[in-house]
Design a protein around this motif. Structure first.
Motif, PDB file in Angstrom:
ATOM      1  N   ARG A  48       0.813  -1.215   0.000  1.00 61.74           N
ATOM      2  CA  ARG A  48       0.000   0.000   0.000  1.00 61.74           C
ATOM      3  C   ARG A  48       0.848   1.267   0.000  1.00 61.74           C
ATOM      4  O   ARG A  48       0.376   2.322  -0.427  1.00 61.74           O
ATOM      5  CB  ARG A  48      -0.927  -0.021   1.219  1.00 61.74           C
ATOM      6  CG  ARG A  48      -2.015   1.027   1.201  1.00 61.74           C
ATOM      7  CD  ARG A  48      -3.002   0.840   2.331  1.00 61.74           C
ATOM      8  NE  ARG A  48      -2.378   0.971   3.635  1.00 61.74           N
ATOM      9  CZ  ARG A  48      -2.193  -0.032   4.489  1.00 61.74           C
ATOM     10  NH1 ARG A  48      -2.603  -1.258   4.166  1.00 61.74           N
ATOM     11  NH2 ARG A  48      -1.616   0.161   5.664  1.00 61.74           N
ATOM     12  N   ASN A  85     -14.913   0.434  -1.260  1.00 58.68           N
ATOM     13  CA  ASN A  85     -14.462   1.296  -0.168  1.00 58.68           C
ATOM     14  C   ASN A  85     -15.177   0.924   1.132  1.00 58.68           C
ATOM     15  O   ASN A  85     -16.368   0.631   1.140  1.00 58.68           O
ATOM     16  CB  ASN A  85     -14.720   2.759  -0.517  1.00 58.68           C
ATOM     17  CG  ASN A  85     -13.997   3.175  -1.785  1.00 58.68           C
ATOM     18  OD1 ASN A  85     -12.779   3.038  -1.893  1.00 58.68           O
ATOM     19  ND2 ASN A  85     -14.743   3.667  -2.765  1.00 58.68           N
ATOM     20  N   ASN A 135     -10.120   3.137  -3.392  1.00 55.06           N
ATOM     21  CA  ASN A 135      -9.238   4.145  -2.780  1.00 55.06           C
ATOM     22  C   ASN A 135      -9.873   5.526  -2.777  1.00 55.06           C
ATOM     23  O   ASN A 135      -9.226   6.532  -3.087  1.00 55.06           O
ATOM     24  CB  ASN A 135      -7.884   4.179  -3.502  1.00 55.06           C
ATOM     25  CG  ASN A 135      -7.150   2.859  -3.453  1.00 55.06           C
ATOM     26  OD1 ASN A 135      -7.164   2.172  -2.434  1.00 55.06           O
ATOM     27  ND2 ASN A 135      -6.515   2.489  -4.556  1.00 55.06           N
ATOM     28  N   GLY A 161      -4.609  -1.272  -2.530  1.00 53.93           N
ATOM     29  CA  GLY A 161      -4.706  -0.082  -1.703  1.00 53.93           C
ATOM     30  C   GLY A 161      -3.564   0.884  -1.950  1.00 53.93           C
ATOM     31  O   GLY A 161      -2.440   0.491  -2.284  1.00 53.93           O
ATOM     32  N   ARG A 162      -3.851   2.174  -1.773  1.00 50.76           N
ATOM     33  CA  ARG A 162      -2.833   3.212  -1.959  1.00 50.76           C
ATOM     34  C   ARG A 162      -3.083   4.307  -0.941  1.00 50.76           C
ATOM     35  O   ARG A 162      -4.147   4.932  -0.927  1.00 50.76           O
ATOM     36  CB  ARG A 162      -2.885   3.756  -3.383  1.00 50.76           C
ATOM     37  CG  ARG A 162      -1.932   4.929  -3.601  1.00 50.76           C
ATOM     38  CD  ARG A 162      -1.714   5.283  -5.057  1.00 50.76           C
ATOM     39  NE  ARG A 162      -2.911   5.485  -5.805  1.00 50.76           N
ATOM     40  CZ  ARG A 162      -2.938   6.005  -7.041  1.00 50.76           C
ATOM     41  NH1 ARG A 162      -1.809   6.370  -7.619  1.00 50.76           N
ATOM     42  NH2 ARG A 162      -4.072   6.154  -7.678  1.00 50.76           N
ATOM     43  N   ASP A 163      -2.103   4.541  -0.095  1.00 52.11           N
ATOM     44  CA  ASP A 163      -2.202   5.615   0.886  1.00 52.11           C
ATOM     45  C   ASP A 163      -2.007   6.971   0.211  1.00 52.11           C
ATOM     46  O   ASP A 163      -1.205   7.110  -0.726  1.00 52.11           O
ATOM     47  CB  ASP A 163      -1.163   5.432   1.992  1.00 52.11           C
ATOM     48  CG  ASP A 163      -1.468   4.231   2.871  1.00 52.11           C
ATOM     49  OD1 ASP A 163      -2.592   3.694   2.756  1.00 52.11           O
ATOM     50  OD2 ASP A 163      -0.586   3.820   3.647  1.00 52.11           O
ATOM     51  N   THR A 164      -2.724   7.969   0.712  1.00 54.15           N
ATOM     52  CA  THR A 164      -2.623   9.314   0.161  1.00 54.15           C
ATOM     53  C   THR A 164      -1.289   9.953   0.551  1.00 54.15           C
ATOM     54  O   THR A 164      -0.850   9.860   1.704  1.00 54.15           O
ATOM     55  CB  THR A 164      -3.782  10.181   0.666  1.00 54.15           C
ATOM     56  OG1 THR A 164      -5.016   9.535   0.348  1.00 54.15           O
ATOM     57  CG2 THR A 164      -3.760  11.543   0.012  1.00 54.15           C
TER      58      THR A 164
END
Length: 736
Positions: free
Chosen positions: A204, A713, A322, A411-414
């Motif tokens: 992520r 989500n 996301n 998933g990808r964190d901001t």
């Protein structure tokens, strides 16, 4: 009286054999003393070494030099067997010592390495026995066969059982169960489905470093070129032309509301239920309650949701992952009509079947619609019915119809780069167009603007196509890897981050033939087993292949006579969900892929199913009769004899319109009971028998359920959408 003589022949009985080893005097019984057999029952004694599979591979050391070198070892040093002498089947209970236990190789001599390990060729085939899951085995053994003996997998299934085994969650997920994810114990691997939490976190975060890198990510983003186009041009060329108003009947079955929808118009169908519910509350309240309480009950609604008219068949649909905010994005594809395609000719038309040749460069539009959730204190949000859905972005192409697409689900964190960017990052979207080319688009839209943006995609960030064939389906393996099924039965895998931009056609790092013909669907077992790919081909074969060793690590499910091109992976259930040749939905557990079992039955043939949600185990399946069936297979998966329950979300019917300027009439029926799923595969109790024959009904194409999707989500996990063949899309929060 003469004495009675025996009729038995004297001497040794002649023995016939077809064993060449016995004929040559090499049988095992020739070296052993024959002991007379005793009559009656006797206790069977087994040898100490139960590794029967290892006996076939072990071979004596016949090299005298190796024996001398082994004998010259110092006596004061004890020889310890190397770790590589563990059993070949992967278990560590017993070790194989080829020096101390020489066995007859029966004509097959296996070479040995210096340390005594059997040298096995990469192409050497071997098989291992396993328990039959359909036999009369105990529950513990059955669970071990289904989910293995690894602690991570077992804890993940215990987490699934404790959360979703309750009867109230037997069909749709409840809002209470969705909200308790923060307070429920995870057992270490519950939220990661058996994967290492650190690896999931690393994917992520560091898994997206290539995208934000100034060198790799900068060159990757510069490849995409978009050109702004006018709205009139898009609606005349790239979108299906309006065929008139669409009549919709929805509400209580005895008093339905009639609605007229224009193309690209949305309607809140909760108003049809609110009017009936308010009238019923007024009648009951006037008899039993004072007038002060009547106003509070009128605002209570039975159902809430939206119906949107796209004007043509819904080809594909999927929610953007996301998206932690209140705004949610739904990508929908509605191809142009056949009348709009008449003036364009396809290459190789008339020479090759349409499925195996690229189509003409038909115009197509990827529409991204915005929905909004309410601001609530609970984790799970409901839909904000005051915000009317609107078209936010239209991406136009000239590559043929967009047959299938998928957002990158990882998933990808901001990061700070996302906040500093002028445009809002929606995600990476990969699709297969009619020309058979895989393309990836980096979807972004302006911040703070409510107006619709229209763009034409001149060049994507990535495009690839295998030689002499077409891409047919796709799935994501990681934030930078995509697997594609091809029309010739091959599976190709590209890395979109490290592909050479100077090469006109990027070369896949994996290209292997999995099937003998057209691949209809491919799915990855991410995140638990991302190296496993499940594929369904046109010949009815369903296979599970490991990209690490695709030649030997292959498992096949039962072959279907009528192929159902639907398969996806449910990480919560650790299983693949697929259709069967009739009207069943089956579950394919990874560790017993060869043996599937039914979990639901539809009133007609299966037409589509929703990709599994990472937040709940409910399965949505659509049929050609317009019915959408929901079920939770957790109970059936853990206890095979448990009763499986299912429920219809809604049913849809469509008929052509009689009036001029009408695109047809649709009717929705809601409020179905929970019923027991009939999973028997015989004609006993069959309700579709006519003259002792099963009748298959052919429904109108506009009635079919063509696409289903869950919102991936977490705070909107209860949102579901359904697309119909008549061009309608229904979006509703189905969490109970």
């Amino acid at each position: 009286m003469p004495a009675r003589r025996s009729t038995r022949l004297g001497g040794t009985r002649t023995k016939y054999t077809n064993d060449p080893f016995a004929a040559a005097g090499l049988s095992e019984d020739s070296d052993e003393e024959k002991s007379p057999k005793k009559k009656g029952k006797s206790k069977v004694e087994y040898e100490d070494d139960l590794s029967f599979s290892d006996e076939e591979f072990a071979a004596p050391q016949e090299d005298e030099e190796e024996q001398e070198s082994a004998g010259n070892a110092s006596e004061d040093e004890e020889e310890e067997p190397p770790e590589s002498l563990m059993e070949l089947d992967g278990s560590d209970e017993r070790e194989v010592d080829a020096k101390s236990k020489p066995r007859r190789s029966r004509g097959i001599r296996q070479p040995l390495t210096v340390d005594g390990k059997i040298m096995v060729d990469d192409g050497f085939m071997h098989s291992r026995g396993m328990f039959n899951p359909q036999a009369h085995t105990g529950k513990n053994l059955n669970l071990q066969v289904n989910f293995g003996t690894d602690e991570r997998d077992q804890l993940a299934m215990i987490y699934t059982r404790d959360r979703w085994f309750r009867g109230i969650d037997s069909i749709f997920p409840t809002r209470d169960s969705l909200n308790e994810v923060e307070s429920f114990p995870t057992y270490g691997y519950g939220l990661t489905f058996g994967s290492d939490p650190e690896e999931v976190k690393r994917e992520r975060t560091h898994g997206w470093d290539w995208y934000y890198d100034a060198d790799i990510g900068g060159r990757f983003r510069k490849r995409q070129r978009l050109e702004r186009v006018e709205e009139d041009e898009v609606r005349q060329i790239y979108m299906p032309q309006s065929m008139g108003r669409h009549t919709v009947l929805i509400g209580p079955v005895d008093n339905q509301t009639v609605i007229e929808l224009e193309q690209n118009e949305a309607f809140n169908f909760g108003e049809a239920w609110e009017e009936r519910n308010s009238r019923k509350m007024d009648t009951n309240a006037s008899k039993k309650a004072p007038k002060a309480k009547q106003t509070s009950t009128q605002n209570r609604k039975v159902r809430e949701g939206w119906i949107i008219n796209f004007g043509h068949k819904i080809q594909a649909m999927e929610w953007a992952p996301n998206q932690p905010g209140l705004t949610q994005y739904l990508a929908v594809v509605a191809p142009i009509s056949e009348e709009q395609k008449r003036n364009r000719t396809a290459p190789l038309e008339g020479k090759v079947a349409p499925a195996f040749r690229p189509s003409a460069p038909y115009p197509c539009t990827l529409q991204i619609w915005a929905f909004r959730a309410q601001k609530e204190d609970s984790l799970t949000k409901t839909m904000d019915m005051r915000f009317k859905p609107r078209l936010r972005l239209a991406l136009c192409t000239d590559w043929g119809d967009l047959r299938c697409f998928a957002w990158c689900p990882m998933g990808r964190d901001t990061r700070e780069e996302d906040e500093e960017d002028v445009q809002r990052n929606i995600g990476l979207l990969a699709g297969v167009w009619g020309d058979g080319v895989l393309r990836v688009i980096d979807v972004k839209m302006p911040r703070g603007a409510d107006a619709t943006e229209y763009y034409k995609v001149e060049s994507p960030v990535f495009a690839a196509k295998p030689p002499s064939t077409l891409c047919t389906c796709l799935t994501w393996l990681s934030p930078s890897d995509i697997a594609v099924g091809c029309a010739d039965g091959f599976v190709a895998i590209w890395n979109i981050a490290h592909s050479e931009i100077s090469t006109p056609t990027p070369i896949p790092y994996f290209y292997h033939r999995v099937h003998a013909t057209y691949i209809l669907s491919v799915a990855s077992a991410h995140p638990t087993h991302p190296h496993l790919l499940a594929t369904v081909s046109m010949d009815g074969e369903t296979r599970l292949t490991s990209i690490i060793n695709p030649q030997t690590d292959v498992a096949e499910a039962s072959r279907m006579r009528v192929t159902s091109p639907q398969i996806n992976f449910s990480p919560i259930l650790q299983s693949f969900v697929s259709g069967e040749e009739n009207d069943f939905v089956r579950l394919l557990v990874i560790r017993r892929f060869f043996s599937s079992f039914a979990i639901s039955r539809l009133p007609s043939a299966l037409s589509t199913q929703a990709p599994s949600s990472p937040w709940h185990p409910t399965v949505l399946a659509g049929s050609t009769s317009g019915a959408v069936i929901a079920t939770n297979p957790t109970r059936k998966l853990i206890h095979s004899k448990a009763k499986q329950m299912q429920q219809a979300w809604f049913t849809h019917e469509w008929v052509p319109g009689k009036e001029a300027g009408s695109s047809g009439v649709s009717r929705f029926l809601d409020g179905f009971r929970i019923e027991k799923a009939g999973l028997l595969r015989n004609l006993a109790g069959e309700t579709r028998l006519v003259n002792n024959r099963v009748v298959i009904t052919i429904y109108e194409e506009g009635t079919h359920i063509t696409s289903l999707a869950w919102n991936p989500n977490q705070h909107c996990a209860g949102w579901a959408s359904a697309g119909m063949g008549c061009g309608l899309v229904r979006v509703e929060d189905v969490a109970v």
